[in-house]
Enzyme design. Structure first.
Site, PDB file in Angstrom:
ATOM      1  N   PRO A  65     -47.406 -97.060 -11.743  1.00  0.00           N
ATOM      2  CA  PRO A  65     -45.952 -96.849 -11.816  1.00  0.00           C
ATOM      3  C   PRO A  65     -45.649 -95.823 -12.901  1.00  0.00           C
ATOM      4  O   PRO A  65     -46.266 -95.834 -13.965  1.00  0.00           O
ATOM      5  CB  PRO A  65     -45.393 -98.232 -12.158  1.00  0.00           C
ATOM      6  CG  PRO A  65     -46.530 -99.020 -12.675  1.00  0.00           C
ATOM      7  CD  PRO A  65     -47.785 -98.409 -12.135  1.00  0.00           C
ATOM      8  N   HIS A  66     -44.708 -94.938 -12.614  1.00  0.00           N
ATOM      9  CA  HIS A  66     -44.414 -93.851 -13.540  1.00  0.00           C
ATOM     10  C   HIS A  66     -42.994 -93.363 -13.327  1.00  0.00           C
ATOM     11  O   HIS A  66     -42.412 -93.558 -12.256  1.00  0.00           O
ATOM     12  CB  HIS A  66     -45.394 -92.693 -13.323  1.00  0.00           C
ATOM     13  CG  HIS A  66     -45.415 -92.199 -11.914  1.00  0.00           C
ATOM     14  ND1 HIS A  66     -46.140 -92.835 -10.919  1.00  0.00           N
ATOM     15  CD2 HIS A  66     -44.782 -91.165 -11.319  1.00  0.00           C
ATOM     16  CE1 HIS A  66     -45.961 -92.197  -9.778  1.00  0.00           C
ATOM     17  NE2 HIS A  66     -45.132 -91.179  -9.992  1.00  0.00           N
ATOM     18  N   ALA A  67     -42.445 -92.743 -14.360  1.00  0.00           N
ATOM     19  CA  ALA A  67     -41.102 -92.175 -14.254  1.00  0.00           C
ATOM     20  C   ALA A  67     -40.905 -91.150 -15.358  1.00  0.00           C
ATOM     21  O   ALA A  67     -41.464 -91.292 -16.449  1.00  0.00           O
ATOM     22  CB  ALA A  67     -40.044 -93.268 -14.367  1.00  0.00           C
TER      23      ALA A  67
END
Length: 153
Positions: A65-67
């Site tokens: 998960p990344h942002a």
């Protein structure tokens, strides 16, 4: 950015016991909120917004998960080893038990993709996920990750 810089200390390696994806993201957001000056809800919203675009599970029990966010000054990364796998909609159907969370400042976008690709590159070694799962401590897991990166050079 080198993984050693992205995961600078064993405090970046956690053992968590979520029962589902939502609970995992809540736990990760709480951990990040404890490290930086941002509300947990804001962090959770960023993680969930990216996940809505499509699952971040890579397969073989690993998720990334990344942002990119405009309210962060420095990258934040956490490696979470889960006590039991959870469904994160991986293409291979395998439950996820290793999670690499990466939050990146929008203003420093040039390092974001290299950081994600660096994680993916070391994960090409089929032994690395097994070694991370078997690490007896956070320090050992972090050293395993760093050794895998050095082997790529």
């Amino acid at each position: 950015m080198a993984l050693a810089d992205l995961f600078p200390a064993s405090s970046g390696v956690l053992t968590l016991s979520p029962s589902n994806k939502k609970e995992l993201f809540e736990m990760l957001a709480a951990e990040v909120a404890a490290r930086i000056d941002q509300p947990q809800e804001r962090i959770l919203d960023a993680i969930l917004a990216r996940e809505k675009l499509g699952p971040t599970a890579l397969g073989r029990g690993v998720s990334l998960p990344h942002a990119r966010v405009d309210w962060l000054d420095n990258p934040v990364a956490i490696l979470a080893r889960l006590t039991r796998g959870i469904d994160m909609e991986a293409r291979d159907g395998e439950p996820v038990d290793l999670v690499f969370l990466v939050l990146w400042p929008e203003a420093a976008s040039e390092g974001f993709l290299p950081a994600l690709s660096g994680i993916c590159r070391v994960l090409r070694d089929n032994q690395l996920p097994r070694q991370l799962r078997q690490a007896q401590s956070a320090d050992e897991a972090l050293e395993t990750l760093r050794a895998a990166e050095r082997a790529q050079d």
